[in-house]
Design a protein around this motif. Sequence first.
Motif, PDB file in Angstrom:
ATOM      1  N   GLU A 129       0.827  -1.207   0.000  1.00 49.20           N
ATOM      2  CA  GLU A 129       0.000   0.000   0.000  1.00 49.20           C
ATOM      3  C   GLU A 129       0.863   1.260   0.000  1.00 49.20           C
ATOM      4  O   GLU A 129       0.558   2.246  -0.696  1.00 49.20           O
ATOM      5  CB  GLU A 129      -0.939   0.027   1.209  1.00 49.20           C
ATOM      6  CG  GLU A 129      -1.919  -1.131   1.257  1.00 49.20           C
ATOM      7  CD  GLU A 129      -1.441  -2.230   2.180  1.00 49.20           C
ATOM      8  OE1 GLU A 129      -0.234  -2.593   2.085  1.00 49.20           O
ATOM      9  OE2 GLU A 129      -2.250  -2.735   2.969  1.00 49.20           O
ATOM     10  N   SER A 165      -7.142  -0.954  -6.801  1.00 49.27           N
ATOM     11  CA  SER A 165      -7.291  -1.341  -5.397  1.00 49.27           C
ATOM     12  C   SER A 165      -7.587  -2.836  -5.270  1.00 49.27           C
ATOM     13  O   SER A 165      -7.079  -3.505  -4.364  1.00 49.27           O
ATOM     14  CB  SER A 165      -8.424  -0.535  -4.747  1.00 49.27           C
ATOM     15  OG  SER A 165      -8.127   0.847  -4.761  1.00 49.27           O
ATOM     16  N   HIS A 166      -8.398  -3.356  -6.186  1.00 54.13           N
ATOM     17  CA  HIS A 166      -8.737  -4.785  -6.157  1.00 54.13           C
ATOM     18  C   HIS A 166      -7.492  -5.645  -6.380  1.00 54.13           C
ATOM     19  O   HIS A 166      -7.288  -6.657  -5.702  1.00 54.13           O
ATOM     20  CB  HIS A 166      -9.789  -5.081  -7.223  1.00 54.13           C
ATOM     21  CG  HIS A 166     -10.102  -6.535  -7.382  1.00 54.13           C
ATOM     22  ND1 HIS A 166     -10.616  -7.314  -6.356  1.00 54.13           N
ATOM     23  CD2 HIS A 166      -9.968  -7.372  -8.453  1.00 54.13           C
ATOM     24  CE1 HIS A 166     -10.778  -8.561  -6.779  1.00 54.13           C
ATOM     25  NE2 HIS A 166     -10.395  -8.622  -8.040  1.00 54.13           N
ATOM     26  N   VAL A 176      -4.324  -4.782  -5.825  1.00 53.35           N
ATOM     27  CA  VAL A 176      -3.434  -4.645  -4.666  1.00 53.35           C
ATOM     28  C   VAL A 176      -3.922  -5.533  -3.520  1.00 53.35           C
ATOM     29  O   VAL A 176      -3.138  -6.248  -2.896  1.00 53.35           O
ATOM     30  CB  VAL A 176      -3.350  -3.176  -4.218  1.00 53.35           C
ATOM     31  CG1 VAL A 176      -2.608  -3.062  -2.885  1.00 53.35           C
ATOM     32  CG2 VAL A 176      -2.650  -2.332  -5.284  1.00 53.35           C
ATOM     33  N   GLN A 177      -5.229  -5.517  -3.250  1.00 54.53           N
ATOM     34  CA  GLN A 177      -5.770  -6.321  -2.163  1.00 54.53           C
ATOM     35  C   GLN A 177      -5.623  -7.810  -2.444  1.00 54.53           C
ATOM     36  O   GLN A 177      -5.310  -8.604  -1.550  1.00 54.53           O
ATOM     37  CB  GLN A 177      -7.240  -5.977  -1.929  1.00 54.53           C
ATOM     38  CG  GLN A 177      -7.822  -6.599  -0.663  1.00 54.53           C
ATOM     39  CD  GLN A 177      -7.063  -6.195   0.581  1.00 54.53           C
ATOM     40  OE1 GLN A 177      -6.837  -5.011   0.824  1.00 54.53           O
ATOM     41  NE2 GLN A 177      -6.644  -7.181   1.373  1.00 54.53           N
ATOM     42  N   SER A 178      -5.817  -8.219  -3.708  1.00 56.59           N
ATOM     43  CA  SER A 178      -5.630  -9.622  -4.077  1.00 56.59           C
ATOM     44  C   SER A 178      -4.200 -10.057  -3.826  1.00 56.59           C
ATOM     45  O   SER A 178      -3.944 -11.165  -3.334  1.00 56.59           O
ATOM     46  CB  SER A 178      -5.991  -9.836  -5.550  1.00 56.59           C
ATOM     47  OG  SER A 178      -7.360  -9.617  -5.785  1.00 56.59           O
ATOM     48  N   ILE A 214      -2.086  -8.724  -1.648  1.00 57.84           N
ATOM     49  CA  ILE A 214      -1.862  -8.773  -0.198  1.00 57.84           C
ATOM     50  C   ILE A 214      -2.423 -10.072   0.384  1.00 57.84           C
ATOM     51  O   ILE A 214      -1.774 -10.750   1.192  1.00 57.84           O
ATOM     52  CB  ILE A 214      -2.510  -7.554   0.479  1.00 57.84           C
ATOM     53  CG1 ILE A 214      -1.781  -6.276   0.073  1.00 57.84           C
ATOM     54  CG2 ILE A 214      -2.513  -7.702   2.000  1.00 57.84           C
ATOM     55  CD1 ILE A 214      -2.476  -5.005   0.501  1.00 57.84           C
ATOM     56  N   ASP A 215      -3.617 -10.433  -0.049  1.00 58.03           N
ATOM     57  CA  ASP A 215      -4.268 -11.629   0.492  1.00 58.03           C
ATOM     58  C   ASP A 215      -3.479 -12.895   0.177  1.00 58.03           C
ATOM     59  O   ASP A 215      -3.294 -13.752   1.051  1.00 58.03           O
ATOM     60  CB  ASP A 215      -5.683 -11.751  -0.077  1.00 58.03           C
ATOM     61  CG  ASP A 215      -6.614 -10.666   0.444  1.00 58.03           C
ATOM     62  OD1 ASP A 215      -6.269 -10.027   1.454  1.00 58.03           O
ATOM     63  OD2 ASP A 215      -7.671 -10.447  -0.186  1.00 58.03           O
ATOM     64  N   SER A 237      -0.058 -13.253   2.178  1.00 60.00           N
ATOM     65  CA  SER A 237      -0.048 -13.262   3.638  1.00 60.00           C
ATOM     66  C   SER A 237       0.531 -14.561   4.190  1.00 60.00           C
ATOM     67  O   SER A 237       1.299 -14.552   5.156  1.00 60.00           O
ATOM     68  CB  SER A 237      -1.466 -13.051   4.175  1.00 60.00           C
ATOM     69  OG  SER A 237      -2.335 -14.067   3.702  1.00 60.00           O
TER      70      SER A 237
END
Length: 379
Positions: free
Chosen positions: A44, A67-68, A70-72, A74-75, A78
């Motif tokens: 981020e 944003s989608h 980037v979040q994918s 990150i998920d 993890s």
Amino acid sequence: SIMGDFRRASRAAGPVRRLAGMPSESLIAKAFCGIESGEIPSLEDLILPLTSAPSGSILGLPSALISHIVQSSIDRNSEMQQQSLSDYEDHAMQHLEDFVTKYAALADRSLADVSQNDSSKLSVNLALGVLSPRQIYHCVKSHQSKMEKTENQKGDINNYIRDCSWLISHMEMRDYFLFDSFRNGPKSYHTKPHKPKHLDVRPEEWLPFPQGLDAFNRWASGQTNLPLVDAGINELISTGYTSNRVRQNMASVLSKDLKLDWRLGAEWFQFCLSDHCVAANYGNWAYFSGVGGDPKNRHFRTISQAWRYDSEGKFVRKWNKKFDSLKLKDDYRHHSERYEVALRPWDFYDDWGTPIVDPMTQLTWQDKERFTQFGMISL
């Protein structure tokens, strides 16, 4: 510089070097041990300067899409962050050995969906430096040698060795793009990095970006209404990966059909790919867009490609939820040709949408003739 010439020359130049051992701790510069490393920025943090720029966008694409992605990312990363570096390397080596010994010889690498061990999935480890091409080469050679010693059925063994050797061929291709990138330097990012080895039939200029922005937006967000291309984009956005077959089709549509600057596609892949390697990505894009070191001018026909490499439509249905959410037209409510529906859904669904290019341009001559004569592609 043509890939085939490079590969032949590199094979003739000498054997692949042996693996080196782990470096001694004494070789590590101890003077740097006291340097304060600070905090490693999050994804981020790295994206923020781009999204907060005056334009408020990356490559002119909607902020919600960025944003989608980037979040994918990150998920899915993890779990990886919970592993130590040594564990990750051990896991990568185990995956390599498992693939070479169990799956490599039988892998159908040409498929759109390679999730069933039809791809080595070694590209992320190569891109991050967790594995080296030499490790892959020696792993293949070691297993081939063991097979020769323990088996007597020469015909089967020869077939196995030949079928398993494609992994080494892929390392040669990767080397080609790396050396070609070093040779070309900044020219690697020009519209025409190479003087073509074939008749130059490409347009003199790509469409200006403002003129092609809407088409690029549809392509990059999986809204071309061409099932194979959209499924590939959706898989790429969600997982950071899609098969080589699908990547080639996506590149062909963008550069050959939409006539957009191939570098837009390369930049979008760079943003999305988990296995991104600058030389391999930009080299492949130039290669398949007709401006790389390749004597052929490739133009993929994506509907015909889908019929050959995703004949049952499993891949496009898996990665395109419109198949589940839309209702078939009344005339086709009980249509038995499920495969045909996956190839040209605009003819079966009211709300599918018009493909971004004429679907007939996405058929080979033979498939077009068959469709004209019988009204079907999947025969």
